[in-house]
Scaffold this active site. Sequence first.
Site, PDB file in Angstrom:
ATOM      1  CG  HIS A  41      -2.251   0.612   1.027  1.00  0.00           C
ATOM      2  ND1 HIS A  41      -2.883   0.682  -0.191  1.00  0.00           N
ATOM      3  CD2 HIS A  41      -3.104   1.219   1.917  1.00  0.00           C
ATOM      4  CE1 HIS A  41      -4.059   1.280  -0.048  1.00  0.00           C
ATOM      5  NE2 HIS A  41      -4.208   1.620   1.208  1.00  0.00           N
ATOM      6  CG  ASN A  87      -8.706   5.735   5.204  1.00  0.00           C
ATOM      7  OD1 ASN A  87      -8.110   5.164   4.301  1.00  0.00           O
ATOM      8  ND2 ASN A  87      -9.420   5.092   6.091  1.00  0.00           N
ATOM      9  CG  ASP A 112      -1.993   0.568  -3.344  1.00  0.00           C
ATOM     10  OD1 ASP A 112      -2.050   1.715  -2.860  1.00  0.00           O
ATOM     11  OD2 ASP A 112      -2.773  -0.344  -2.999  1.00  0.00           O
ATOM     12  CG  ASN A 133     -10.256   3.461   1.658  1.00  0.00           C
ATOM     13  OD1 ASN A 133     -11.349   3.466   1.082  1.00  0.00           O
ATOM     14  ND2 ASN A 133      -9.941   2.534   2.540  1.00  0.00           N
TER      15      ASN A 133
END
Length: 208
Positions: A41, A87, A112, A133
Site C-alpha cells: 500500500h 484515508n 497502488d 481510499n
Amino acid sequence: MIKWLFALFSESKPADKTEGMNKFLIVGLGNIGAEYVNTRHNIGFKALDFLAKKEGLSFDNLKFGALAELKLKGKTFFLLKPNTYMNLSGKAVKFWMEKENIPLQNVLIIADDLNLSFGTIRIRSKGSDGGHNGLKNITLILNTQEYARFRFGISDEFKKGKQIDYVLGEWNEEEKAKLPERLEVASEIIKSFGLAGLENTMTAFNGK
C-alpha cells in the site's frame, strides 16, 4: 511626470496567470510508521523515496507531510508524502496545492492498484477511485475526479477475505527483486510528467 510614472507602476497588477505553471506536485500515497514502510500500500512513498535518493534529496517534515524539492530544467517538483494516513490524503494535497499555487493539471498522484498485475503501470488524466481510499478522499476534498494518477500494479494474489492483509502486507521475495527496475521507471515517469507533459508520458509509459 515622475509622480505619475510612480503611481502607474505602483498600481496593483493583475495576477500572473502563468504563476505556478512551472511547479508540479507529485504525491506518493502511503501510511506513516515503520510498520508500513515495506508494504504494498506504500508504493507511493517508496517511489518518491527512490527518486529522492537518486537525486540526492532529503525530505523535511512539514505541515501535512514530508516534502522534498527537485529542480529540473526550470521546473520545480514538490515530492509529497502525506502524513495524514491514507484515508485523509486529500487534506495534504489541497494544502500544498494552495500553498504553492499549483494548478490541478500539474498534480500527479501515485497509488497502488489491485486490478493490475505486479509492476504494471497505468497513467490516466482522470477516473474513478477504483475503491482506493486515498484516491477517494482526494476526489472528495478536491471535488473532482479530473486529476492525473499513476497507478502501480500490486496484483490481487490473495485469498477471499484477505485483501486488507495483502495490501498491508510486505512484498514477497520475487517482488522485492523486481522492484528496483520498476522504481527506476517510476522515477522517469515523474520527471516526464513535468518535462514532457501528461499526454506524452501516457504514450511513452503506459503498459510498460
